[in-house]
Scaffold this motif. Structure first.
Motif, PDB file in Angstrom:
ATOM      1  N   LYS A 177       0.764  -0.808   0.177  1.00 21.46           N
ATOM      2  CA  LYS A 177      -0.096  -0.217   0.046  1.00 21.46           C
ATOM      3  C   LYS A 177       1.026   1.281   0.406  1.00 21.46           C
ATOM      4  O   LYS A 177       0.810   1.746  -0.415  1.00 21.46           O
ATOM      5  CB  LYS A 177      -0.275  -0.455   1.149  1.00 21.46           C
ATOM      6  CG  LYS A 177      -2.086   0.646   1.186  1.00 21.46           C
ATOM      7  CD  LYS A 177      -3.324   0.802   2.648  1.00 21.46           C
ATOM      8  CE  LYS A 177      -3.702   1.722   2.235  1.00 21.46           C
ATOM      9  NZ  LYS A 177      -4.897   1.241   3.378  1.00 21.46           N
ATOM     10  N   LYS A 178       2.240   1.498   0.545  1.00 19.35           N
ATOM     11  CA  LYS A 178       2.634   2.261   0.566  1.00 19.35           C
ATOM     12  C   LYS A 178       3.165   2.679  -0.348  1.00 19.35           C
ATOM     13  O   LYS A 178       3.870   3.680  -1.091  1.00 19.35           O
ATOM     14  CB  LYS A 178       3.770   2.069   1.970  1.00 19.35           C
ATOM     15  CG  LYS A 178       4.659   3.125   2.292  1.00 19.35           C
ATOM     16  CD  LYS A 178       5.635   2.866   3.221  1.00 19.35           C
ATOM     17  CE  LYS A 178       7.015   4.418   4.035  1.00 19.35           C
ATOM     18  NZ  LYS A 178       7.580   3.823   4.862  1.00 19.35           N
ATOM     19  N   ALA A 179       3.473   1.294  -1.008  1.00 25.86           N
ATOM     20  CA  ALA A 179       4.811   1.371  -2.211  1.00 25.86           C
ATOM     21  C   ALA A 179       3.391   1.889  -3.502  1.00 25.86           C
ATOM     22  O   ALA A 179       4.271   2.605  -4.177  1.00 25.86           O
ATOM     23  CB  ALA A 179       5.289  -0.092  -2.942  1.00 25.86           C
ATOM     24  N   LYS A 180       2.152   2.135  -3.346  1.00 24.38           N
ATOM     25  CA  LYS A 180       1.642   2.301  -4.443  1.00 24.38           C
ATOM     26  C   LYS A 180       1.272   3.799  -4.272  1.00 24.38           C
ATOM     27  O   LYS A 180       0.718   4.906  -4.785  1.00 24.38           O
ATOM     28  CB  LYS A 180       0.193   1.344  -4.410  1.00 24.38           C
ATOM     29  CG  LYS A 180       0.026   0.414  -5.401  1.00 24.38           C
ATOM     30  CD  LYS A 180      -1.466   0.088  -5.183  1.00 24.38           C
ATOM     31  CE  LYS A 180      -1.053  -1.401  -5.501  1.00 24.38           C
ATOM     32  NZ  LYS A 180      -2.736  -2.598  -5.824  1.00 24.38           N
ATOM     33  N   ALA A 181       1.203   4.200  -3.323  1.00 26.43           N
ATOM     34  CA  ALA A 181       0.938   5.986  -2.869  1.00 26.43           C
ATOM     35  C   ALA A 181       2.365   6.394  -3.046  1.00 26.43           C
ATOM     36  O   ALA A 181       1.999   7.609  -3.704  1.00 26.43           O
ATOM     37  CB  ALA A 181       1.041   5.817  -0.792  1.00 26.43           C
ATOM     38  N   GLU A 182       3.049   5.812  -3.463  1.00 19.64           N
ATOM     39  CA  GLU A 182       4.472   6.398  -3.390  1.00 19.64           C
ATOM     40  C   GLU A 182       4.404   6.999  -4.649  1.00 19.64           C
ATOM     41  O   GLU A 182       5.598   7.679  -5.454  1.00 19.64           O
ATOM     42  CB  GLU A 182       5.852   5.846  -3.190  1.00 19.64           C
ATOM     43  CG  GLU A 182       6.085   6.173  -1.318  1.00 19.64           C
ATOM     44  CD  GLU A 182       6.683   5.518  -1.245  1.00 19.64           C
ATOM     45  OE1 GLU A 182       8.092   4.814  -1.958  1.00 19.64           O
ATOM     46  OE2 GLU A 182       7.985   5.860   0.390  1.00 19.64           O
ATOM     47  N   GLU A 183       3.849   5.893  -5.585  1.00 20.34           N
ATOM     48  CA  GLU A 183       4.118   5.885  -7.233  1.00 20.34           C
ATOM     49  C   GLU A 183       3.411   7.337  -7.443  1.00 20.34           C
ATOM     50  O   GLU A 183       3.103   7.967  -8.647  1.00 20.34           O
ATOM     51  CB  GLU A 183       3.763   5.470  -7.862  1.00 20.34           C
ATOM     52  CG  GLU A 183       4.645   3.683  -7.054  1.00 20.34           C
ATOM     53  CD  GLU A 183       3.739   2.467  -8.458  1.00 20.34           C
ATOM     54  OE1 GLU A 183       2.839   2.136  -9.009  1.00 20.34           O
ATOM     55  OE2 GLU A 183       4.060   1.333  -8.102  1.00 20.34           O
TER      56      GLU A 183
END
Length: 183
Positions: A177-183
């Motif tokens: 979820k954090k990796a998607k938010a950073e994209e």
């Protein structure tokens, strides 16, 4: 030696003196029951040592007398070395009431190649057979249901593994979820 006329005489002769070493068996301790009951085993224990100076051969210990099962209670040692100790144990199951008398017989061949024997007499008062009453064990004893703490204690490894797997799943979910938010 010299004769009366001064003539010298000499003579030699061989003299054999048999030298034998002492052979002796000594009883260190004995434990023989003095009372018993019909059908109950009587235990006999005798500890002995070769205190002589020579090895004893064909050493055998056995029970003698009107004793049930005496044929099974024979102990054959063979060579009993000087200074060694050993023990004889036997179990007798009396078949009738009264006085049970017998001897523990130790036989061996000594240093002079002679048969030697040591006997230890014993007697035991035998009483009547003891009748044991059968114990009734109820087979329908209700089993208590284990409580919540008992169930947790029995399954602690399964619970621990489940918590670890759920924690890893939560951590992986948050990382994605954090990796998607950073994209």
């Amino acid at each position: 030696y010299e004769g009366t006329d001064g003539t010298k005489y000499s003579s030699t002769d061989n003299v054999n003196i048999p030298v034998t070493q002492e052979s002796k068996v000594e009883i260190i301790s004995s434990n023989i029951q003095e009372m018993g009951n019909v059908g109950e085993p009587l235990n006999i224990l005798v500890e002995f040592v070769n205190v002589g100076k020579v090895n004893l051969t064909n050493f055998k210990v056995r029970l003698e007398g009107d004793i049930p099962g005496k044929e099974e209670n024979v102990f054959y040692l063979g060579t009993f070395n000087a200074g060694e100790s050993n023990e004889y144990s036997a179990s007798i199951i009396p078949e009738e009431e009264g006085v049970l008398e017998g001897t523990i017989q130790m036989s061996y061949i000594d240093a002079d190649n002679q048969n030697a024997m040591l006997e230890i007499p014993f007697s035991c008062e035998i009483g009547p057979m003891i009748e044991y009453e059968p114990v009734d064990v109820p087979m329908d004893i209700p089993m208590e249901e284990p409580g919540l703490l008992d169930k947790l204690a029995q399954n602690w490894l399964t619970i621990l593994l489940a918590v670890v797997i759920i924690a890893q799943g939560v951590i992986l979910f948050r990382m994605k979820k954090k990796a998607k938010a950073e994209e």
